[in-house]
Design an enzyme around this catalytic site. Structure first.
Site, mmCIF file in Angstrom:
data_model
loop_
_atom_site.group_PDB
_atom_site.id
_atom_site.type_symbol
_atom_site.label_atom_id
_atom_site.label_comp_id
_atom_site.label_asym_id
_atom_site.label_seq_id
_atom_site.Cartn_x
_atom_site.Cartn_y
_atom_site.Cartn_z
ATOM 1 N N ASP A 120 19.851 21.218 -45.097
ATOM 2 C CA ASP A 120 20.354 22.653 -45.298
ATOM 3 C C ASP A 120 20.965 22.835 -46.730
ATOM 4 O O ASP A 120 20.877 22.087 -47.746
ATOM 5 C CB ASP A 120 21.538 22.978 -44.352
ATOM 6 C CG ASP A 120 21.802 24.200 -43.724
ATOM 7 O OD1 ASP A 120 21.728 25.232 -44.649
ATOM 8 O OD2 ASP A 120 21.867 24.927 -42.488
ATOM 9 N N ASP A 174 18.809 39.999 -1.988
ATOM 10 C CA ASP A 174 18.879 38.733 -2.085
ATOM 11 C C ASP A 174 17.629 37.920 -1.409
ATOM 12 O O ASP A 174 17.540 38.115 -0.239
ATOM 13 C CB ASP A 174 20.282 38.057 -1.704
ATOM 14 C CG ASP A 174 20.312 36.302 -1.895
ATOM 15 O OD1 ASP A 174 20.701 36.134 -3.022
ATOM 16 O OD2 ASP A 174 20.395 35.569 -0.973
#
Length: 633
Positions: A474, A88
């Site tokens: 579209d 970490d």
């Protein structure tokens, strides 16, 4: 090649890295360590104020990450790996711990605090040695930390925001990555540079040398303590089995009768002509995982199809019998399905029964805000069917995407189109914020989203930029059905849906066949706009189709107009688990057959088509976003 000789002592052990960080994977891989990647599920919510120092917090977090992975693997396989490595990394300034910023303002606060000052970067590391005794997991933890001092230059407001807008700070402790653009902010580094990147390799090797030295025999000379990594010949007496890190290790402290060194598990000693021991290679765990991975996918898709996560929404924990009754399935079969989902981290299992994890609640419940339930249905239907016949597609040279449906009644064709749109809608909602905010698009007042499908990205764009008008361009059948996806989408008066007449796409045939006319440079001009946007299309389909579409966009762009492309991140930057970082083919959701293009490829491509000032940035964990401006003719 083993760059550090002590790493050779781990060569024939099962080593697991409890981190999905590509930087840690790269550091350890370059040193020659062979390992698996199993990202920890430990929730990093330790109370920072309860730790005396920032480094103590980092070490404890690393230890909990490693122990969680060791326990989970032991529970799943009934045998833990030999070694689990947890790490970490945190940034600390004035005793305050800085972790990953939650948004751009948080990144600004962090970087402003670091500007012109020294700060410390701590990486806590835990090495967990595991063994199984009487069916129980036994662990020994060795832990340490490394500190590196970093000094930032004085940072101007312009430089701060330019770096923040690049997107790089958002997944980095302290809000910067020293190995990339963040290196420009650094005036000097005092200590281990790799520690700042994410893993202190030099200190790790020293600790391994200390851990794996054989116990000193009576009367033997004192052990030498090293301040640097020892040379190869100093490791000739290392004890492979010390510490009980393997089930096969002897329990007598390291030496078998007669003083002989024990063999490492799965090793076949055979001195060659140079006296170097040859050994059998380790089992290909990563390869076996790839071969077996489809089972986990099918479990997830089946659980979605049976609406398991919907049943458990806001109701868990429920028993297997409760769930079986709701989904109309057998109790035994349901229990097996739920157990595997729990092993995969999709469900939580407790004495009271099963409940959704946070991930399942966010993405697998059908009505969740960022639900991928529609995508799961698409993958389980036409995509799964197409990949079932992948061999035939390879022999015939066909695309690796769903075959078009035969001539079908309109109702069936409409449902197939809706299934495709649901999948696209889920992905678009998941990534829309990252795409919309990757660059400052406020100078543009009009945009045209090519293959905008349900308009999810268009609505996010107008939400982020109050002056922007967006045209969704579209297929006529897509535009006709898009209205059913607009609930809760926000303001729609600045989003307009325009069909491309004559454009065709066979039902659920996938993106690469959908733009036959649109990608033809001889087709008519696109709707006028200051900015053209390509997202779901750009990474699918053959190069010639993309080039044709981009030439048409280039021809439609006036000088100063922009082109925004969103592309799946290249394989080498993927952060998912699986050993060496790589992108799973499954992430190329709506198509397959070609690896994703990187920012450099797009930069060259757009510059060749007359775009200038081409910029690229990382957006979230999945995407690269590229922005280019049309140069004057």
């Amino acid at each position: 090649m083993l760059l550090c000789p002590v790493i050779r002592k781990l060569q024939h052990r099962r080593v697991v890295l409890a981190s999905s960080s590509p930087r840690r994977q790269e550091i350890l891989s370059n040193a020659g360590l062979r390992f698996e990647v199993v990202p920890s599920r430990f929730k990093e919510k330790l109370h920072k104020a309860s730790f005396a120092t920032p480094q103590a917090y980092a070490v404890e977090t690393a230890k909990q990450k490693a122990l969680e992975v060791a326990g989970r693997m032991h529970q799943k396989d009934l045998r833990a790996p030999d070694v689990v490595i947890g790490a970490d990394t945190i940034v600390a300034v004035g005793g305050l711990i800085l972790e990953k910023p939650v948004d751009k303002q948080d990144a600004y606060r962090m970087l402003s605090r670091l500007s012109g000052t020294e700060h410390s970067v701590f990486t806590g590391v835990a090495v967990v040695h595991c063994c199984t005794k009487d069916g129980q997991l036994d662990t020994r933890v060795s832990e340490f930390y490394e500190e590196t001092t970093v000094k930032f230059s004085e940072l101007s407001e312009e430089l701060l925001w330019e770096y923040i807008d690049s997107g790089e700070p958002m997944d980095k402790a302290g809000g910067y990555g020293i190995q990339a653009l963040g290196g420009m902010l650094v005036e000097y580094v005092r200590g281990d540079f790799l520690n700042v990147v994410g893993f202190p390799l030099n200190r790790f090797c020293k600790e391994l040398a200390r851990l794996y030295h054989a116990p000193r025999a009576p009367g033997a000379p004192p052990r030498i303590h090293y301040d640097s990594i020892p040379a190869v010949d100093t490791f000739e007496d290392l004890n492979d089995a010390e510490g009980g890190v393997s089930d096969q290790a002897p329990a007598n402290g390291g030496l078998e009768a007669g003083g002989a060194q024990p063999r490492a598990p799965h090793t076949r000693d055979a001195p060659d002509l140079n006296g170097v021991r040859d050994s059998q290679p380790p089992l290909p765990a990563g390869l076996l995982g790839l071969m077996d991975g489809f089972k986990a996918s099918k479990v997830l898709l089946t659980a979605c199809k049976l609406n398991v996560f919907d049943v458990l929404k806001d109701r868990g924990p429920l028993t297997a019998a409760d769930v079986a009754r709701e989904i109309g399935a057998s109790v035994d079969g349901t229990e097996r399905l739920l157990d595997v989902c729990a092993d995969l981290g999709l469900l939580q299992k407790a004495d009271g029964g099963y409940s959704n994890t946070e991930t399942a609640s966010l993405h697998l419940v059908s009505d969740a805000e960022q639900s991928l339930h529609g995508l799961a249905a698409y993958l389980d239907g036409p995509v799964w069917g197409a990949f079932t016949h992948l061999g035939r597609a390879v022999r015939e040279g066909a695309t690796w995407i769903p075959e078009p449906l035969p001539q079908a009644p309109h109702k069936q064709s409409t449902e197939a189109t809706l299934q495709f749109m649901r999948a696209s809608h889920g992905l678009s909602k998941l990534t829309a914020h990252h795409v919309a905010t990757a660059f400052d698009l406020s100078p543009f007042t009009s945009a045209c989203h090519l293959e905008g499908c349900t308009g999810a990205l268009a609505h996010k764009l107008v939400q982020e930029y109050p002056r922007l008008q967006v045209t969704v361009f579209d297929l006529p059948e897509v535009i006709e059905l898009a209205g059913g996806f607009q609930a809760g989408a926000g303001p729609s008066e600045r989003v307009h849906f325009v069909p491309e007449r004559g454009l065709w796409r066979a039902a659920v045939h996938g993106v690469s066949e959908s733009w036959t006319r649109l990608s033809d440079p001889s087709s008519g001009r696109l709707p006028p706009a200051d900015l053209y946007v390509l997202c779901s299309l750009a990474h699918d389909g053959p190069d010639h189709r993309l080039h044709g579409l981009l030439r048409r966009v280039s021809r439609s762009c006036r000088a100063g107009a922009g082109l925004l492309l969103a592309e799946l991140a290249p394989a080498e930057e993927e952060e998912e688990a699986g050993g060496a970082a790589r992108r799973s083919p499954g992430l190329r959701i709506l198509g397959a057959g070609r690896p994703p293009r990187g920012p450099g490829q797009y930069r060259r491509l757009l510059q060749g088509l007359g775009f200038q000032d081409v910029q690229a940035t990382r957006a979230g964990d999945l995407l690269h976003v590229v922005l280019g401006t049309r140069a004057p003719p």
